[in-house]
Design an enzyme around this catalytic site. Structure first.
Site, mmCIF file in Angstrom:
data_model
loop_
_atom_site.group_PDB
_atom_site.id
_atom_site.type_symbol
_atom_site.label_atom_id
_atom_site.label_comp_id
_atom_site.label_asym_id
_atom_site.label_seq_id
_atom_site.Cartn_x
_atom_site.Cartn_y
_atom_site.Cartn_z
ATOM 1 N N CYS A 1 28.220 35.087 74.868
ATOM 2 C CA CYS A 1 27.088 35.540 74.062
ATOM 3 C C CYS A 1 27.575 35.873 72.660
ATOM 4 C CB CYS A 1 26.432 36.767 74.692
ATOM 5 S SG CYS A 1 24.970 37.342 73.801
ATOM 6 N N SER B 1 18.895 40.550 72.855
ATOM 7 C CA SER B 1 19.320 40.674 74.250
ATOM 8 C C SER B 1 19.216 42.138 74.667
ATOM 9 C CB SER B 1 20.766 40.205 74.408
ATOM 10 O OG SER B 1 20.884 38.831 74.135
ATOM 11 N N TRP C 1 23.582 32.193 69.213
ATOM 12 C CA TRP C 1 22.696 31.973 68.074
ATOM 13 C C TRP C 1 23.526 31.648 66.847
ATOM 14 C CZ3 TRP C 1 23.409 36.643 70.604
ATOM 15 C CH2 TRP C 1 24.155 37.593 69.917
ATOM 16 N N ASP D 1 24.423 32.327 75.781
ATOM 17 C CA ASP D 1 23.286 32.929 75.076
ATOM 18 C C ASP D 1 23.777 33.137 73.646
ATOM 19 O OD1 ASP D 1 21.129 34.288 74.136
ATOM 20 O OD2 ASP D 1 21.227 35.962 75.554
#
Length: 733
Positions: free
Chosen positions: A684, A459, A732, A730
């Site tokens: 995020c 990012s 992961w 966002d």
């Protein structure tokens, strides 16, 4: 008199010319007959090979009974699509057309011949979204007004196979494969076998292997084919070249434009070598981890970005693993030999990197030799074993799922390491041709079996409104310990992308690469940080003492609301704070312009911007600690930061404090901002634990604020927020 006569003649002549032009205007000024390419050809009117977007025509021309479409964002789904095609060929002798759906039209999907089948290998991206290359396919399938060549939205009798790629830590696990499956079934298509669902959080490879064997049995029955009709045929032909112009040999360049140094658009197919202008460590000197901050100069490159976008960094493999695999393949002394690679079936497998090149270049720059080696690959390589014992070892890892999980997966072993281990070599010693047994594996098998080295995405942690000529990168460096087993002792494992960036940080600042400290008894083996060829091909990534990073920008939908009066809630512990630094900078730039135009009180009606951040200690890993107060001052305290210090401040019962605890403490403001202020929430960071805990907390807050429960009212509100893009993630794993 003579002058008047000349004028008359001129006027008379001009009149005759104009009259002639008028009379013959149709012949003189008629447009040229259009060329065939100037008018688009409808698929419904022609199935000829003249239309490059007609996959059915290509199937018929190439006598392909299978077409395989892949929806892929990072290349993984494409790799599985190619694996399926290869297996269909080796098992049944069937050839396939492997297709990027973005390159084809689907109005003749109903024309797939009866003795053929369509495979869909579909990844789910983001929050249940299709990958960029599958958007049109999804729209066509879901839009009931979209007509196929039969004039209806029906696919009666179409035979298809479905395999999805997802991650169970995300809410919309394998959503795209499930939606495509349902749409096809609703239109009358017939699925062969069960829908496969790969879980990247557990093991995509194992899920695929478990699914495919039963699928092929069902496939053979439905398609009327028998196993054993195929054979092991190579995908590529590798030829060593005795001579070739050196300037035309790819030594790690990622595009023809990079090789010839010609100007062009910089994108995923042609990354830009961005000079590093700033490189620094964000964690304290006594921390046991690293976090790198880089600022990359993009001035004059044509690259632009917005807050929330991602930057793709193209790493190389570390020197150690390149040397290891060169030795294990018996190519160490031939590493600089120039080779050309040709696809023997371009519809099945395209050469995945530019050629001609060299053996060492392929292993360093083009294929992912640093990844965990797959179980299926080991079975294919066992036939090339240098000894019966080493071949049997690979077969055992291939067939014994538990042993593979313990030794190979638990030990985080790469291809070169497994070849060494199977041959009885010491994988902890620095590899040389003398201590590493050479395996006579054809190089085309290596190219076919090992995936392409992909960019690593981060990012962007800056705003173009404050720094239009630089992209800021914030990357925590991945380093962890493997699980010790009977064959491999515990050791450090390093992530490729982040350690590549760490190497660049050391080099940019002329720092020495540190050694891992001497361990106490029972600690992991002592190793150095991995070293990379950061100078790049032909020293293209080094200019004087300055270093460059090959990058491109990937667009994102992770954006602030345009109206600054809208409340914003940002949740990003650790490096999850990276895009929010860009968000805050974006608002600071807007605040400066607004105040300059409307005066000191211009921000009075702005919505509050809340940032929930978490780290271990304020003195160890508090990212950008010195910046946040300045941002708050410029935003006239419209920006409020909440920080959880998990190893510094504790709950009364001694438990650690995380961001979800601070969110719960601020629940009244959050409920008001979302329900009354129509605010936006951004999350995020880690998907596995943090994101889930945060969503559960938000559901509880919103459920109670609406006089109900987290499970009913809270869940409904969260669903509504996501549908309206007011809750964006966002994350992961």
């Amino acid at each position: 008199m003579a002058i008047a006569s000349t004028s008359d003649v001129f006027i008379l002549s001009l009149g005759i010319i104009l009259a002639a032009l008028y009379l013959f205007k149709d012949q003189l000024f008629a447009p040229a007959k259009p060329k065939a390419v100037s008018a688009p050809v409808s698929n419904k009117s022609s199935n000829g090979s003249g239309n490059p977007r007609d996959f059915v025509a290509k199937m018929k021309e190439g006598k392909k009974r299978l077409v395989i479409f892949y929806g892929s964002q990072t290349g993984t789904a494409e790799e599985y699509a190619i694996r399926i095609a290869k297996e269909a060929k080796s098992k049944f002798g069937l050839t396939s057309l492997v297709c990027d759906p973005e390159e084809y039209d689907f109005d003749n999907l109903d024309q797939v011949p009866e003795d053929c089948a369509v495979f869909f290998v579909m990844a789910t991206y983001g929050e249940g979204e299709p990958t960029d290359n599958a958007v049109t396919l999804m729209e066509n399938l879901k839009d009931t007004s979209f007509e196929f060549s039969n004039g209806e939205h029906k696919l009666e009798g179409l035979k298809y196979v479905m395999f999805g790629l997802g991650n169970r830590t995300y809410e919309h696990f394998n959503a795209i494969a499930r939606v495509v499956d349902k749409e096809l079934t609703d239109m009358g298509a017939i699925r062969i076998g069960e829908r496969g669902e790969g879980d990247d959080d557990r093991s995509m490879e194992e899920d695929y292997l478990e699914w495919k064997d039963k699928m092929w049995d069902d496939f053979a029955r439905v398609m009327g084919v028998e196993e054993g009709q195929g054979g092991d045929t190579p995908d590529f032909a590798v030829q060593e070249l005795e001579s070739h112009p050196p300037e035309k040999v790819y030594l790690g360049e990622l595009s023809a434009r990079a090789l010839t140094k010609t100007k062009g658009i910089h994108d995923a197919k042609n990354p830009y070598p961005a000079p590093i202008t700033t490189a620094k460590e964000l964690f304290s000197v006594d921390a046991d981890r690293n976090c790198v901050h880089l600022e990359l100069d993009i001035e004059g490159s044509g690259i632009t970005y917005q807050h929330g976008d991602h930057v793709g960094v193209w790493p190389s493999n570390p020197d150690l693993e390149v040397d290891r695999l060169l030795c294990a393949l018996g190519l160490y002394h031939k590493k600089d030999t120039i080779i050309n690679i040709e696809s023997l079936d371009p519809a099945l497998a395209k050469v995945p990197f530019p050629v001609p090149t060299t053996y060492a270049t392929v292993l360093r720059h083009y294929i992912d030799i640093s990844a965990l080696v797959g179980r299926q690959m080991l079975g294919a390589l066992s036939k090339f074993a240098p000894t019966p014992e080493s071949g049997e070892a690979l077969k055992t890892y291939n067939t014994n799922k538990e042993l593979y999980a313990s030794v190979v997966a638990g030990g985080c072993l790469k291809l070169g390491e497994v070849l060494q281990l199977a041959a009885g070599n010491d994988i902890h010693a620095r590899p040389t041709p003398e201590n590493t047994t050479a395996w006579p594996i054809p190089f085309d098998i290596v190219v076919s079996s090992v995936p392409r080295l992909q960019p690593r995405y981060y990012s962007i942690s800056s705003s173009p409104k404050l720094d239009p000529n630089h992209i800021h990168v914030t990357a925590v460096v991945l380093k962890y310990e493997s699980v010790q087993n009977d064959k491999v002792k515990q050791r450090w494992v390093y992530g490729v992308g982040s350690n590549f960036l760490l190497n660049l940080k050391f080099a940019a600042n002329s720092e020495d690469v540190p050694l891992v400290a001497e361990p106490a008894e029972g600690e992991p083996a002592v190793v150095t940080q991995p070293k990379y060829a950061i100078e790049g091909p032909r020293n293209a990534y080094k200019e004087g003492t300055a270093y460059k990073v090959p990058v491109h920008v990937r667009r994102s939908t992770f954006r602030l609301p345009t109206n600054p009066k809208t409340p914003v809630i940002m949740i990003g512990p650790g490096t999850g704070v990276a895009p929010f630094r860009g968000f805050v900078q974006e608002r600071v730039a807007l605040a400066r312009r607004t105040i300059e135009k409307n005066g000191a009180g211009a921000l009075a009606e702005w919505g509050r911007i809340s940032l929930f951040y978490g780290c271990r200690k304020s003195t160890e890993d508090f990212l950008y600690k010195d910046e946040w107060a300045q941002y708050a001052e410029e935003l006239q305290n419209k920006f409020v930061m909440h920080t959880a210090l998990s190893r510094e401040k504790y709950k009364p019962d001694g438990g650690k404090i995380y961001v979800q605890d601070l969110i719960w403490e601020d629940r009244e403001h959050i409920a008001d901002a979302i329900l009354n202020g129509k605010g936006y929430i951004y999350v995020c960071g880690d998907a596995k634990s943090m994101s889930k805990a945060v969503e559960e907390c938000l559901a509880k807050i919103l459920g109670e604020a609406k006089g109900g429960s987290a499970e009913v009212e809270g869940a409904a509100e969260m669903k509504l927020l996501k549908e309206r893009s007011r809750l964006m993630l966002d994350v992961w794993s």
